[in-house]
Scaffold this motif. Structure first.
Motif, PDB file in Angstrom:
ATOM      1  N   GLN A 180       0.831  -1.201   0.000  1.00 17.15           N
ATOM      2  CA  GLN A 180       0.000   0.000   0.000  1.00 17.15           C
ATOM      3  C   GLN A 180       0.868   1.254   0.000  1.00 17.15           C
ATOM      4  O   GLN A 180       0.530   2.257  -0.635  1.00 17.15           O
ATOM      5  N   GLN A 181       1.985   1.197   0.707  1.00 18.65           N
ATOM      6  CA  GLN A 181       2.885   2.346   0.751  1.00 18.65           C
ATOM      7  C   GLN A 181       3.415   2.686  -0.641  1.00 18.65           C
ATOM      8  O   GLN A 181       3.545   3.863  -1.007  1.00 18.65           O
ATOM      9  N   ASP A 182       3.721   1.652  -1.439  1.00 20.51           N
ATOM     10  CA  ASP A 182       4.167   1.903  -2.807  1.00 20.51           C
ATOM     11  C   ASP A 182       3.066   2.563  -3.630  1.00 20.51           C
ATOM     12  O   ASP A 182       3.331   3.445  -4.453  1.00 20.51           O
ATOM     13  N   ALA A 183       1.827   2.136  -3.422  1.00 19.90           N
ATOM     14  CA  ALA A 183       0.707   2.724  -4.159  1.00 19.90           C
ATOM     15  C   ALA A 183       0.542   4.197  -3.817  1.00 19.90           C
ATOM     16  O   ALA A 183       0.286   5.031  -4.696  1.00 19.90           O
ATOM     17  N   ILE A 184       0.693   4.530  -2.543  1.00 17.22           N
ATOM     18  CA  ILE A 184       0.594   5.929  -2.125  1.00 17.22           C
ATOM     19  C   ILE A 184       1.699   6.744  -2.778  1.00 17.22           C
ATOM     20  O   ILE A 184       1.451   7.812  -3.357  1.00 17.22           O
ATOM     21  N   LYS A 185       2.906   6.242  -2.721  1.00 19.09           N
ATOM     22  CA  LYS A 185       4.047   6.940  -3.303  1.00 19.09           C
ATOM     23  C   LYS A 185       3.888   7.099  -4.813  1.00 19.09           C
ATOM     24  O   LYS A 185       4.278   8.119  -5.385  1.00 19.09           O
ATOM     25  N   GLY A 186       3.309   6.092  -5.448  1.00 24.10           N
ATOM     26  CA  GLY A 186       3.174   6.126  -6.897  1.00 24.10           C
ATOM     27  C   GLY A 186       2.087   7.050  -7.403  1.00 24.10           C
ATOM     28  O   GLY A 186       1.976   7.263  -8.613  1.00 24.10           O
ATOM     29  N   GLY A 187       1.281   7.614  -6.512  1.00 25.55           N
ATOM     30  CA  GLY A 187       0.150   8.425  -6.943  1.00 25.55           C
ATOM     31  C   GLY A 187       0.242   9.895  -6.614  1.00 25.55           C
ATOM     32  O   GLY A 187      -0.793  10.567  -6.579  1.00 25.55           O
ATOM     33  N   VAL A 188       1.442  10.409  -6.367  1.00 22.16           N
ATOM     34  CA  VAL A 188       1.548  11.809  -5.941  1.00 22.16           C
ATOM     35  C   VAL A 188       2.313  12.684  -6.926  1.00 22.16           C
ATOM     36  O   VAL A 188       2.557  13.858  -6.642  1.00 22.16           O
ATOM     37  N   GLY A 189       2.691  12.161  -8.086  1.00 24.46           N
ATOM     38  CA  GLY A 189       3.447  12.945  -9.054  1.00 24.46           C
ATOM     39  C   GLY A 189       2.592  13.954  -9.799  1.00 24.46           C
ATOM     40  O   GLY A 189       1.359  13.925  -9.735  1.00 24.46           O
ATOM     41  N   PRO A 190       3.225  14.860 -10.533  1.00 27.12           N
ATOM     42  CA  PRO A 190       2.469  15.888 -11.267  1.00 27.12           C
ATOM     43  C   PRO A 190       1.540  15.316 -12.326  1.00 27.12           C
ATOM     44  O   PRO A 190       0.468  15.873 -12.576  1.00 27.12           O
ATOM     45  N   GLY A 191       1.928  14.217 -12.961  1.00 29.65           N
ATOM     46  CA  GLY A 191       1.055  13.595 -13.945  1.00 29.65           C
ATOM     47  C   GLY A 191      -0.221  13.073 -13.315  1.00 29.65           C
ATOM     48  O   GLY A 191      -1.317  13.188 -13.882  1.00 29.65           O
ATOM     49  N   HIS A 192      -0.098  12.487 -12.119  1.00 32.38           N
ATOM     50  CA  HIS A 192      -1.281  12.012 -11.398  1.00 32.38           C
ATOM     51  C   HIS A 192      -2.166  13.173 -10.971  1.00 32.38           C
ATOM     52  O   HIS A 192      -3.393  13.098 -11.048  1.00 32.38           O
ATOM     53  N   ARG A 193      -1.559  14.243 -10.511  1.00 30.14           N
ATOM     54  CA  ARG A 193      -2.356  15.394 -10.082  1.00 30.14           C
ATOM     55  C   ARG A 193      -3.126  15.994 -11.258  1.00 30.14           C
ATOM     56  O   ARG A 193      -4.288  16.373 -11.123  1.00 30.14           O
ATOM     57  N   LYS A 194      -2.469  16.062 -12.409  1.00 30.41           N
ATOM     58  CA  LYS A 194      -3.148  16.593 -13.595  1.00 30.41           C
ATOM     59  C   LYS A 194      -4.302  15.690 -14.006  1.00 30.41           C
ATOM     60  O   LYS A 194      -5.399  16.162 -14.339  1.00 30.41           O
TER      61      LYS A 194
END
Length: 228
Positions: A180-194
């Motif tokens: 789950q920690q990897d999933a959280i880390k993987g979802g915070v980049g600028p591409g995800h935010r956009k």
């Protein structure tokens, strides 16, 4: 996976890494990159970098050498993931995919490499959604591809699968993560935010389910349960 555990700045939105788009046919399960010293468990058919999604460019490949034995072996077995049902958008998750076949392949790989498998659990996200007729698939695909590359770069992203919307626009996409920690880390980049910022206009409905895949010692048994 709770939304705010993936995109903390957009708590009401689904993780962009599992936006839908038209499926892409991939002719091979791996890219022919020299394995060098990476052999055995950390190379699939002699290849270190694994295609774990419909995207086959280098930035989208999973580096098996960056994983431990259990995660590398599972990632290799997951290359055989396929849907068993045409109604995957609404069918029960455990009945949707060929899990028995993938676990048999995992057991075969464990035997082949003489590895002593230790009980390990993995984090699964199932994203069920519905899109209106006004949604343009090309827009979804462009956003998703950037988000996927970010997730791969963050580490621990073992498998990404998505289907095609049914006649009512309903679909399923799923991710398998090391934790789950990897999933959280993987979802915070600028591409995800956009991508997250665009989802209000792209989806009419979405729902996120979280599951835990548990593979017990020596792959003697396994189960998928709700994440708690």
């Amino acid at each position: 996976m709770a939304v705010n555990q993936v995109l903390p700045h957009y708590p009401e939105l689904p993780p962009a890494v599992i936006l839908e788009k038209e499926p892409i046919e991939v002719s091979t399960q791996e890219i022919a990159t020299p394995a060098g010293d990476n052999a055995g468990i950390f190379a699939h058919n002699g290849v270190r970098f694994l295609v774990q999604s419909p995207y086959s460019e280098r930035d989208h490949l999973l580096d098996l050498a960056a994983l431990d034995e259990e995660n590398a072996l599972l990632a290799r077995a997951l290359t055989y993931m396929r849907s068993l049902r045409s109604d995957y958008a609404t069918s029960p998750y455990t009945e949707t995919f060929n899990w028995n076949e993938m676990m048999e392949e995992l057991a075969r790989l464990v035997r082949e490499h003489g590895h002593r498998w230790k009980e390990t659990s993995f984090f699964i996200v199932a994203f069920r959604s519905q899109i209106p007729p006004t949604t343009v698939y090309e827009d979804l695909g462009a956003l998703d591809k950037v988000a996927h590359a970010e997730a791969i770069a963050s580490g621990g992203f073992l498998k990404y699968w998505f289907g095609y919307p049914d006649k009512d626009g309903r679909n399923l996409a799923t991710c398998v993560w090391r934790s789950q920690q990897d999933a959280i880390k993987g979802g915070v980049g600028p591409g995800h935010r956009k991508a997250a910022a665009a989802t209000r206009s792209l989806y009419s409905h979405w729902k996120i389910d979280r599951h835990r895949l548990i593979v017990r010692d020596d792959v003697q048994s396994w189960e998928i349960i709700d994440w708690e």
